[in-house]
Write a protein that holds these residues in place. Structure first.
Motif, PDB file in Angstrom:
ATOM      1  N   SER A  14     -12.377   1.828  -1.228  1.00 19.39           N
ATOM      2  CA  SER A  14     -11.114   1.197  -0.855  1.00 19.39           C
ATOM      3  C   SER A  14      -9.916   2.130  -1.009  1.00 19.39           C
ATOM      4  N   THR A  15     -10.088   3.245  -1.650  1.00 15.39           N
ATOM      5  CA  THR A  15      -8.957   4.155  -1.802  1.00 15.39           C
ATOM      6  C   THR A  15      -8.850   5.035  -0.562  1.00 15.39           C
ATOM      7  N   PRO A  16      -7.678   5.050   0.066  1.00 17.96           N
ATOM      8  CA  PRO A  16      -7.527   5.852   1.282  1.00 17.96           C
ATOM      9  C   PRO A  16      -7.564   7.347   0.964  1.00 17.96           C
ATOM     10  N   THR A  17      -8.103   8.092   1.890  1.00 13.78           N
ATOM     11  CA  THR A  17      -8.166   9.536   1.704  1.00 13.78           C
ATOM     12  C   THR A  17      -6.808  10.143   2.028  1.00 13.78           C
ATOM     13  N   ARG A  18      -6.667  11.403   1.743  1.00 11.38           N
ATOM     14  CA  ARG A  18      -5.411  12.095   1.992  1.00 11.38           C
ATOM     15  C   ARG A  18      -5.037  12.031   3.469  1.00 11.38           C
ATOM     16  N   GLY A  19      -6.016  12.227   4.330  1.00 12.76           N
ATOM     17  CA  GLY A  19      -5.777  12.190   5.771  1.00 12.76           C
ATOM     18  C   GLY A  19      -5.331  10.810   6.226  1.00 12.76           C
ATOM     19  N   ASP A  20      -5.960   9.768   5.664  1.00  9.53           N
ATOM     20  CA  ASP A  20      -5.580   8.396   6.009  1.00  9.53           C
ATOM     21  C   ASP A  20      -4.148   8.105   5.570  1.00  9.53           C
ATOM     22  N   ARG A  21      -3.812   8.549   4.386  1.00  8.13           N
ATOM     23  CA  ARG A  21      -2.444   8.324   3.888  1.00  8.13           C
ATOM     24  C   ARG A  21      -1.429   9.054   4.758  1.00  8.13           C
ATOM     25  N   LYS A  23      -1.788   9.791   7.930  1.00  2.00           N
ATOM     26  CA  LYS A  23      -1.708   9.066   9.199  1.00  2.00           C
ATOM     27  C   LYS A  23      -0.852   7.814   9.049  1.00  2.00           C
ATOM     28  N   GLN A  24      -1.038   7.102   7.934  1.00  2.00           N
ATOM     29  CA  GLN A  24      -0.252   5.893   7.697  1.00  2.00           C
ATOM     30  C   GLN A  24       1.224   6.225   7.575  1.00  2.00           C
TER      31      GLN A  24
END
Length: 66
Positions: A14-21, A23-24
């Motif tokens: 459930s913890t977003p990865t660096r790339g996901d963060r 992108k968000q």
């Protein structure tokens, strides 16, 4: 003893990865910029409309005062 029909569910990460963060954050910034542009455009339209309505009002008030 555990029942035979029980299946262990794989845990979701459930913890977003660096790339996901990133992108968000980028998506949030783009949304904010688009909303800001929309607000400025709406403000311009409303100001023009107000001016169009104000000029005849002033003319009517001046003609009544004479």
């Amino acid at each position: 003893m555990e029942p035979a029909c029980r299946k262990d569910k794989p845990k979701l990460n459930s913890t977003p990865t660096r790339g996901d963060r990133a992108k968000q954050k980028s998506a949030q910034q783009e949304l904010k910029q688009r909303q800001r542009a929309e607000i400025y455009a709406l403000n311009k339209v409303m100001t023009e409309l107000e001016q169009q309505q104000f000029e005849p009002f002033v003319n009517r008030m001046q003609s009544q005062g004479e």
